[in-house]
Design a protein around this motif. Structure first.
Motif, PDB file in Angstrom:
ATOM      1  N   UNK A  81      42.327  38.138  31.407  1.00 51.00           N
ATOM      2  CA  UNK A  81      42.091  36.689  31.279  1.00 51.00           C
ATOM      3  C   UNK A  81      41.346  36.568  29.342  1.00 51.00           C
ATOM      4  N   UNK A  82      41.831  34.761  29.580  1.00 49.91           N
ATOM      5  CA  UNK A  82      41.997  34.424  28.015  1.00 49.91           C
ATOM      6  C   UNK A  82      40.876  33.053  28.039  1.00 49.91           C
ATOM      7  N   UNK A  83      40.552  33.076  27.622  1.00 48.83           N
ATOM      8  CA  UNK A  83      39.538  32.276  27.325  1.00 48.83           C
ATOM      9  C   UNK A  83      38.883  31.224  25.960  1.00 48.83           C
ATOM     10  N   UNK A  84      39.146  29.964  26.311  1.00 51.29           N
ATOM     11  CA  UNK A  84      38.643  29.261  24.444  1.00 51.29           C
ATOM     12  C   UNK A  84      38.129  28.238  25.040  1.00 51.29           C
ATOM     13  N   UNK A  85      36.600  28.005  24.172  1.00 51.03           N
ATOM     14  CA  UNK A  85      35.793  26.900  24.238  1.00 51.03           C
ATOM     15  C   UNK A  85      34.968  26.598  22.749  1.00 51.03           C
ATOM     16  N   UNK A 103      34.034  46.929  26.751  1.00 51.22           N
ATOM     17  CA  UNK A 103      34.781  47.750  26.036  1.00 51.22           C
ATOM     18  C   UNK A 103      36.451  47.126  25.767  1.00 51.22           C
ATOM     19  N   UNK A 104      36.265  46.498  27.379  1.00 51.25           N
ATOM     20  CA  UNK A 104      37.759  45.887  27.261  1.00 51.25           C
ATOM     21  C   UNK A 104      37.693  43.971  26.920  1.00 51.25           C
ATOM     22  N   UNK A 105      36.609  43.783  26.429  1.00 50.19           N
ATOM     23  CA  UNK A 105      36.726  42.535  25.388  1.00 50.19           C
ATOM     24  C   UNK A 105      37.538  42.567  24.234  1.00 50.19           C
ATOM     25  N   UNK A 106      38.355  41.625  23.583  1.00 46.88           N
ATOM     26  CA  UNK A 106      38.762  41.525  22.555  1.00 46.88           C
ATOM     27  C   UNK A 106      38.864  39.775  21.917  1.00 46.88           C
ATOM     28  N   UNK A 107      38.629  39.987  20.282  1.00 46.11           N
ATOM     29  CA  UNK A 107      39.329  38.149  19.987  1.00 46.11           C
ATOM     30  C   UNK A 107      40.139  38.970  18.718  1.00 46.11           C
ATOM     31  N   UNK A 108      40.673  37.878  17.904  1.00 47.94           N
ATOM     32  CA  UNK A 108      41.031  37.766  16.677  1.00 47.94           C
ATOM     33  C   UNK A 108      40.527  36.882  16.145  1.00 47.94           C
ATOM     34  N   UNK A 149      40.624  33.500  15.300  1.00 58.22           N
ATOM     35  CA  UNK A 149      40.254  32.593  16.621  1.00 58.22           C
ATOM     36  C   UNK A 149      39.236  32.859  16.862  1.00 58.22           C
ATOM     37  N   UNK A 150      38.078  32.444  16.495  1.00 55.46           N
ATOM     38  CA  UNK A 150      36.651  32.877  17.004  1.00 55.46           C
ATOM     39  C   UNK A 150      36.148  32.691  17.923  1.00 55.46           C
ATOM     40  N   UNK A 151      37.114  31.705  18.577  1.00 49.14           N
ATOM     41  CA  UNK A 151      36.635  30.952  19.419  1.00 49.14           C
ATOM     42  C   UNK A 151      37.468  30.834  21.229  1.00 49.14           C
ATOM     43  N   UNK A 152      37.631  32.321  20.922  1.00 49.79           N
ATOM     44  CA  UNK A 152      39.151  32.607  22.075  1.00 49.79           C
ATOM     45  C   UNK A 152      38.979  33.732  22.204  1.00 49.79           C
ATOM     46  N   UNK A 153      38.912  34.350  23.273  1.00 49.15           N
ATOM     47  CA  UNK A 153      38.909  35.803  23.222  1.00 49.15           C
ATOM     48  C   UNK A 153      39.648  36.052  24.909  1.00 49.15           C
ATOM     49  N   UNK A 154      39.984  37.656  24.837  1.00 47.09           N
ATOM     50  CA  UNK A 154      40.090  38.080  25.903  1.00 47.09           C
ATOM     51  C   UNK A 154      39.809  39.527  26.816  1.00 47.09           C
ATOM     52  N   UNK A 155      39.595  39.170  27.748  1.00 41.72           N
ATOM     53  CA  UNK A 155      38.965  40.037  29.252  1.00 41.72           C
ATOM     54  C   UNK A 155      40.013  40.742  30.286  1.00 41.72           C
TER      55      UNK A 155
END
Length: 283
Positions: free
Chosen positions: A95-99, A73-78, A81-87
């Motif tokens: 933590x923010x990750x893009x790849x 439930x702590x996973x989110x993204x815009x 920007x589907x290649x980027x998410x926030x944990x």
């Protein structure tokens, strides 16, 4: 029904996200059992095809990727920007990750556990195996390590293969000899220092800032031949190097640090990168 087994088929080195541990580097050994009817050769599946087909799919699907449990439930993204998410982590940081897509694996669960990853692999294997194979069982297990070990995550932007992915990792033993004798205290100290750590390169840092709740963050970013990569995480979860983070440079760094602490001693560091491989440095 007949069964064919292959133990120690491959080792998958990867990273995953955990609500409290954050980015976790992991190495799992894969064992495989196939069940089915005998074919015209009197085989369930030709051993020569096991590595060609089964090992390849396991490696391509999980190895050197970041595994993300979609049900957390702590996973989110815009959506823009589907290649980027926030944990979101349980301590209030994030933590923010893009790849690119090929650097991640989405898991239909709330947590990353061996059984959930094995189930994903079993489904994919059943889709490509011959009709006489009617069951696939994947067992994912940790290597039995005698002594200290740590979980670390890193990315190697200059690597032409999958090591360039900014968040892949390993579960790694470490052996440290001082003056020809194994020093278990030093091994345990480094294992504690690098418990669930991201090993970052200073040349990849693009930003340092203070976020909510006075948490200090660091952002790494680079372009490799697979695409653009970026990672933001709390500085408290990072160990910085002034070099790249290959295992050769990691071993050299640890040996040099220990030489500073023990200038009159002979230091030998055997740093592993997952299971059965790594680098040795002496000072």
């Amino acid at each position: 029904m007949n069964h064919l087994f292959v133990d120690n088929l491959t080792v998958i080195d990867f990273a995953y996200l955990d609500p409290s541990r954050g980015l976790v580097g992991e190495s799992w050994i894969a064992d495989v059992v196939l069940g089915g009817e005998l074919d015209d050769q009197g085989m369930v599946f030709d051993f020569s095809n096991v590595k060609r087909t089964i090992k390849r799919i396991i490696d391509e699907r999980v190895d050197h990727r970041l595994v993300i449990p979609r049900g957390y439930e702590g996973l989110s993204w815009n959506q823009d920007t589907p290649d980027t998410f926030c944990w979101a982590l349980t301590d209030g940081s994030h933590i923010v990750h893009r790849s690119p897509d090929e650097a991640v694996v989405w898991l239909s669960s709330e947590r990353v556990v061996p059984s959930a990853v094995a189930a994903l692999l079993e489904r994919e294997l059943m889709a490509v195996l011959p009709a006489n194979v009617i069951s696939v069982e994947i067992n994912l297990r940790e290597d039995v390590i005698e002594g200290a070990y740590y979980h670390y995550v890193h990315g190697l932007k200059k690597h032409l293969g999958n090591c360039q992915r900014i968040a892949h990792g390993h579960r790694s033993p470490i052996r440290i000899d001082r003056n020809g004798h194994r020093d278990y205290d030093l091994e345990r100290a480094w294992a504690k220092l690098w418990q669930d750590i991201y090993v970052g390169s200073e040349e990849d840092v693009v930003r340092r800032y203070v976020g909510d709740h006075d948490v200090h963050y660091i952002t790494f970013e680079y372009e490799a031949n697979q695409g653009q990569f970026a990672l933001t995480l709390p500085e408290a979860r990072v160990y910085m190097l002034n070099t790249d983070t290959t295992v050769e440079l990691i071993a050299a760094h640890i040996a040099s640090q220990l030489k500073v602490e023990c200038p009159s001693d002979n230091i030998r560091v055997k740093a592993y990168e997952g299971v059965g491989k790594g680098a040795i440095a002496s000072r």
